[in-house]
Design a protein around this motif. Structure first.
Motif, PDB file in Angstrom:
ATOM      1  N   PHE A 130       0.828  -1.209   0.000  1.00 51.18           N
ATOM      2  CA  PHE A 130       0.000   0.000   0.000  1.00 51.18           C
ATOM      3  C   PHE A 130       0.864   1.261   0.000  1.00 51.18           C
ATOM      4  N   GLU A 131       0.650   2.138  -0.983  1.00 51.25           N
ATOM      5  CA  GLU A 131       1.401   3.382  -1.036  1.00 51.25           C
ATOM      6  C   GLU A 131       1.133   4.274   0.171  1.00 51.25           C
ATOM      7  N   ASP A 132      -0.078   4.149   0.741  1.00 47.23           N
ATOM      8  CA  ASP A 132      -0.452   4.995   1.882  1.00 47.23           C
ATOM      9  C   ASP A 132      -0.293   4.282   3.218  1.00 47.23           C
ATOM     10  N   SER A 133       0.550   3.249   3.268  1.00 48.98           N
ATOM     11  CA  SER A 133       0.689   2.491   4.520  1.00 48.98           C
ATOM     12  C   SER A 133       1.165   3.368   5.673  1.00 48.98           C
ATOM     13  N   ALA A 134       1.997   4.369   5.381  1.00 51.28           N
ATOM     14  CA  ALA A 134       2.515   5.244   6.439  1.00 51.28           C
ATOM     15  C   ALA A 134       1.661   6.480   6.646  1.00 51.28           C
ATOM     16  N   THR A 135       0.912   6.874   5.622  1.00 53.45           N
ATOM     17  CA  THR A 135       0.203   8.156   5.680  1.00 53.45           C
ATOM     18  C   THR A 135      -1.293   8.035   5.929  1.00 53.45           C
ATOM     19  N   LYS A 136      -1.870   6.867   5.753  1.00 51.18           N
ATOM     20  CA  LYS A 136      -3.318   6.721   5.930  1.00 51.18           C
ATOM     21  C   LYS A 136      -3.710   7.117   7.353  1.00 51.18           C
ATOM     22  N   LYS A 137      -4.752   7.906   7.485  1.00 53.10           N
ATOM     23  CA  LYS A 137      -5.202   8.347   8.790  1.00 53.10           C
ATOM     24  C   LYS A 137      -5.643   7.145   9.625  1.00 53.10           C
ATOM     25  N   ARG A 138      -5.130   7.104  10.849  1.00 52.87           N
ATOM     26  CA  ARG A 138      -5.525   6.025  11.770  1.00 52.87           C
ATOM     27  C   ARG A 138      -6.828   6.432  12.437  1.00 52.87           C
ATOM     28  N   SER A 139      -7.930   6.025  11.835  1.00 50.63           N
ATOM     29  CA  SER A 139      -9.273   6.346  12.305  1.00 50.63           C
ATOM     30  C   SER A 139     -10.063   5.051  12.421  1.00 50.63           C
ATOM     31  N   LEU A 140     -11.227   5.122  13.053  1.00 46.19           N
ATOM     32  CA  LEU A 140     -12.050   3.922  13.193  1.00 46.19           C
ATOM     33  C   LEU A 140     -12.415   3.335  11.838  1.00 46.19           C
ATOM     34  N   GLU A 141     -12.622   4.226  10.855  1.00 44.36           N
ATOM     35  CA  GLU A 141     -12.993   3.750   9.521  1.00 44.36           C
ATOM     36  C   GLU A 141     -11.835   3.022   8.844  1.00 44.36           C
ATOM     37  N   ASN A 142     -10.604   3.366   9.216  1.00 48.27           N
ATOM     38  CA  ASN A 142      -9.418   2.832   8.538  1.00 48.27           C
ATOM     39  C   ASN A 142      -8.653   1.807   9.358  1.00 48.27           C
ATOM     40  N   MET A 143      -9.273   1.299  10.421  1.00 48.73           N
ATOM     41  CA  MET A 143      -8.575   0.319  11.250  1.00 48.73           C
ATOM     42  C   MET A 143      -9.454  -0.895  11.510  1.00 48.73           C
ATOM     43  N   GLU A 144      -8.813  -2.038  11.667  1.00 48.43           N
ATOM     44  CA  GLU A 144      -9.501  -3.293  11.938  1.00 48.43           C
ATOM     45  C   GLU A 144      -8.648  -4.142  12.885  1.00 48.43           C
ATOM     46  N   ILE A 145      -9.230  -5.220  13.352  1.00 46.07           N
ATOM     47  CA  ILE A 145      -8.487  -6.180  14.170  1.00 46.07           C
ATOM     48  C   ILE A 145      -8.359  -7.481  13.393  1.00 46.07           C
ATOM     49  N   ARG A 146      -7.112  -7.937  13.254  1.00 43.75           N
ATOM     50  CA  ARG A 146      -6.804  -9.220  12.617  1.00 43.75           C
ATOM     51  C   ARG A 146      -6.792 -10.290  13.706  1.00 43.75           C
ATOM     52  N   ILE A 147      -7.626 -11.312  13.556  1.00 45.45           N
ATOM     53  CA  ILE A 147      -7.752 -12.361  14.576  1.00 45.45           C
ATOM     54  C   ILE A 147      -6.738 -13.469  14.307  1.00 45.45           C
ATOM     55  N   ASP A 148      -6.145 -13.997  15.381  1.00 51.16           N
ATOM     56  CA  ASP A 148      -5.160 -15.066  15.245  1.00 51.16           C
ATOM     57  C   ASP A 148      -5.829 -16.442  15.204  1.00 51.16           C
ATOM     58  N   GLU A 149      -6.736 -16.599  14.288  1.00 49.25           N
ATOM     59  CA  GLU A 149      -7.424 -17.865  14.046  1.00 49.25           C
ATOM     60  C   GLU A 149      -7.582 -18.022  12.532  1.00 49.25           C
ATOM     61  N   VAL A 150      -7.797 -19.244  12.078  1.00 51.66           N
ATOM     62  CA  VAL A 150      -7.982 -19.476  10.651  1.00 51.66           C
ATOM     63  C   VAL A 150      -9.410 -19.086  10.283  1.00 51.66           C
ATOM     64  N   VAL A 151      -9.549 -17.840   9.848  1.00 48.50           N
ATOM     65  CA  VAL A 151     -10.858 -17.317   9.457  1.00 48.50           C
ATOM     66  C   VAL A 151     -10.722 -16.672   8.080  1.00 48.50           C
ATOM     67  N   LYS A 152     -11.672 -16.954   7.212  1.00 50.49           N
ATOM     68  CA  LYS A 152     -11.625 -16.423   5.854  1.00 50.49           C
ATOM     69  C   LYS A 152     -12.839 -15.572   5.510  1.00 50.49           C
ATOM     70  N   ASN A 153     -13.832 -15.585   6.409  1.00 52.07           N
ATOM     71  CA  ASN A 153     -15.051 -14.818   6.148  1.00 52.07           C
ATOM     72  C   ASN A 153     -15.796 -14.574   7.460  1.00 52.07           C
ATOM     73  N   LYS A 154     -16.887 -13.868   7.380  1.00 52.97           N
ATOM     74  CA  LYS A 154     -17.660 -13.523   8.573  1.00 52.97           C
ATOM     75  C   LYS A 154     -18.190 -14.768   9.270  1.00 52.97           C
ATOM     76  N   GLU A 155     -18.619 -15.742   8.496  1.00 54.44           N
ATOM     77  CA  GLU A 155     -19.198 -16.952   9.082  1.00 54.44           C
ATOM     78  C   GLU A 155     -18.160 -17.704   9.919  1.00 54.44           C
ATOM     79  N   ASP A 156     -16.902 -17.717   9.462  1.00 51.62           N
ATOM     80  CA  ASP A 156     -15.848 -18.377  10.238  1.00 51.62           C
ATOM     81  C   ASP A 156     -15.667 -17.708  11.600  1.00 51.62           C
ATOM     82  N   VAL A 157     -15.762 -16.385  11.614  1.00 53.54           N
ATOM     83  CA  VAL A 157     -15.607 -15.653  12.876  1.00 53.54           C
ATOM     84  C   VAL A 157     -16.787 -15.935  13.800  1.00 53.54           C
TER      85      VAL A 157
END
Length: 350
Positions: A130-157
Motif C-alpha cells: 500500500f502506497e499509503d501504509s505510512a500516511t493513511k489516517k488512523r481512524s475507526l474507519e481505517n482500522m480493523e483487528i486481525r484475529i489469530d485464528e484461521v478465518v476467511k469470512n464472517k461466518e468463520d468468525v
C-alpha cells in the motif's frame, strides 16, 4: 513525617492491577481481586448495584465521613461488526489515542468466556503493498483487528463465538524499571488505585486511625463520565485521586503529586484545595498546582449527580495520557503521603 511505605508492595500491586484487564463496563473480575486484598487488611468492602467498590475505614470521629476515590476502569474497545473477510471493526470505550493502537496486540473475550488474540492494524498495513501504509489516517474507519485464528469470512468468525458487543482488551505492556519508572497503558487510573492500596497497607500495618470515618470508592465507569455519579450520602467531602497531566503550560512532572485547582467541570473546592497545598508545602512533598482544561474526574461526576459535597482532585503525574503512559514511584509516594496527611492531620476549614 514518620510514615514507612512498602515500596515493593506498591509497585507489585501497580503491576498486578495494570496487567489485569478491566475496560470500562467490564470491572467485576478486578473488583473481586481488590475485594480480597482489602479484606486481608481487615477492612469492610461492599459493592453498589452498579459495581462500584466501597471500602470503609473507621475513624476517631464518625460525625463526618471523608471520601476518597479512584477508578479501576480503563480505556478499551468492543467489537462493532465483522467484515466479509473475517476481520473485526471496533468501537472505542473511552478515548484511547487511535494512532497508538496501530500494531498493538489485543484479546477478544466472547460472552461465553472464550479468549482469542488479535492485532489492531490499519487497513493499509503493508509497506510493500500500500502506497499509503505510512500516511493513511488512523481512524475507526481505517482500522480493523486481525484475529489469530484461521478465518476467511464472517461466518468463520461467528463460528468461533465472536459477536458484536464482545469486549476487546488492549495489551497494557506493563514494565517497571530498576530506576523506578512504571511504563504501561492505563496508569490512568490504576496508578492511583495502587496508591490507595499502598495507603491501606500502611494504615493496616501501623494501626493508623483517621480523624474521621473514611470511605474509599473504587469506581468502574469513570472513563465514560459517570463513575461516581452516585456516592454514599453520608460523605461530605470527596477527594478524587486521578492522574496528573504533563505537557505544555503545565507544571507537573512524573515525580510530583498534582493538585488540580480546576478542570473542565470548573474549579474545585477552594478550602480543600488550599488545605492540600498547605499540607504538601509544610511536609516538603514534591507537589505542583495545575489546571486541566480537557479533564474530568469522579468528583466532577459526583457533583453533576447532585451530591451535596465539597470536592478536590490530586494524583500522581502521568506522561502521555491515553497512550503509552509513564510515571515514577516518587509520584505515587508523594500522592500516598498527601492522602495520609489529609486523613490524619487536624484541619480547620471554613
Amino acid at each position: 513525617m514518620n510514615l514507612t511505605l512498602d515500596k515493593n508492595y506498591i509497585l507489585q500491586t501497580a503491576k498486578e492491577l495494570l496487567e489485569f484487564n478491566s475496560p470500562t463496563g467490564f470491572c467485576f473480575e478486578i473488583m473481586d481481586m481488590i475485594s480480597e486484598k482489602v479484606k486481608n487488611f481487615g477492612f469492610d468492602f461492599q459493592t453498589t448495584n452498579k459495581g462500584m467498590g466501597i471500602i470503609t475505614i473507621p475513624g476517631e470521629d464518625d460525625s463526618k465521613v471523608i471520601g476518597l476515590s479512584a477508578h479501576v476502569d480503563t480505556l478499551g474497545a468492543m467489537v462493532r461488526s465483522i467484515t466479509s473477510d473475517g476481520n473485526l471493526k471496533f468501537t472505542l470505550l473511552g478515548g484511547p489515542i487511535l494512532p497508538t493502537l496501530d500494531s498493538e496486540y489485543c484479546k477478544i473475550r466472547t460472552r461465553d468466556g472464550k479468549i482469542y488474540t488479535g492485532t489492531f492494524l490499519s487497513t493499509s498495513p503493508a509497506a510493500h503493498v500500500f502506497e499509503d501504509s505510512a500516511t493513511k489516517k488512523r481512524s475507526l474507519e481505517n482500522m480493523e483487528i486481525r484475529i489469530d485464528e484461521v478465518v476467511k469470512n464472517k461466518e468463520d468468525v461467528l463460528s468461533l463465538g465472536i459477536n458484536s458487543g464482545d469486549f476487546i482488551f488492549i495489551e497494557p505492556k506493563t514494565v517497571i524499571t530498576e530506576s523506578g519508572f512504571i511504563k504501561s497503558r492505563f496508569i490512568d487510573d490504576k496508578g492511583s488505585v495502587a496508591a490507595l492500596m499502598g495507603l491501606l497497607d500502611v494504615i493496616s500495618r501501623e494501626k493508623i486511625i483517621p480523624r474521621f470515618k473514611t470511605k474509599i470508592l473504587i469506581s468502574n465507569y469513570e472513563e465514560v463520565g459517570h463513575g461516581s455519579a452516585y456516592i454514599p450520602e453520608d460523605i461530605s467531602e470527596l477527594l478524587a485521586v486521578d492522574m496528573g497531566c504533563i505537557g505544555d503550560d503545565l507544571n507537573c512532572t512524573e515525580y510530583d503529586v498534582s493538585i488540580c485547582a480546576k478542570d473542565s467541570s470548573g474549579p474545585y473546592d477552594y478550602n480543600m484545595t488550599t488545605t492540600l497545598v498547605e499540607l504538601a508545602k509544610k511536609n516538603d512533598l514534591k507537589y505542583v498546582v495545575d489546571i486541566y482544561p480537557m479533564y474530568g474526574s469522579d468528583v466532577s461526576a459526583a457533583l453533576r449527580g447532585g451530591n451535596n459535597i465539597r470536592g478536590a482532585l490530586i494524583g500522581p503525574g502521568v506522561h502521555a495520557s491515553h497512550g503509552m503512559e509513564r510515571t515514577h514511584y516518587s509520584a505515587l509516594e508523594n500522592t500516598i503521603k498527601l492522602l495520609y496527611l489529609y486523613l490524619t492531620e487536624k484541619i480547620e476549614q471554613a
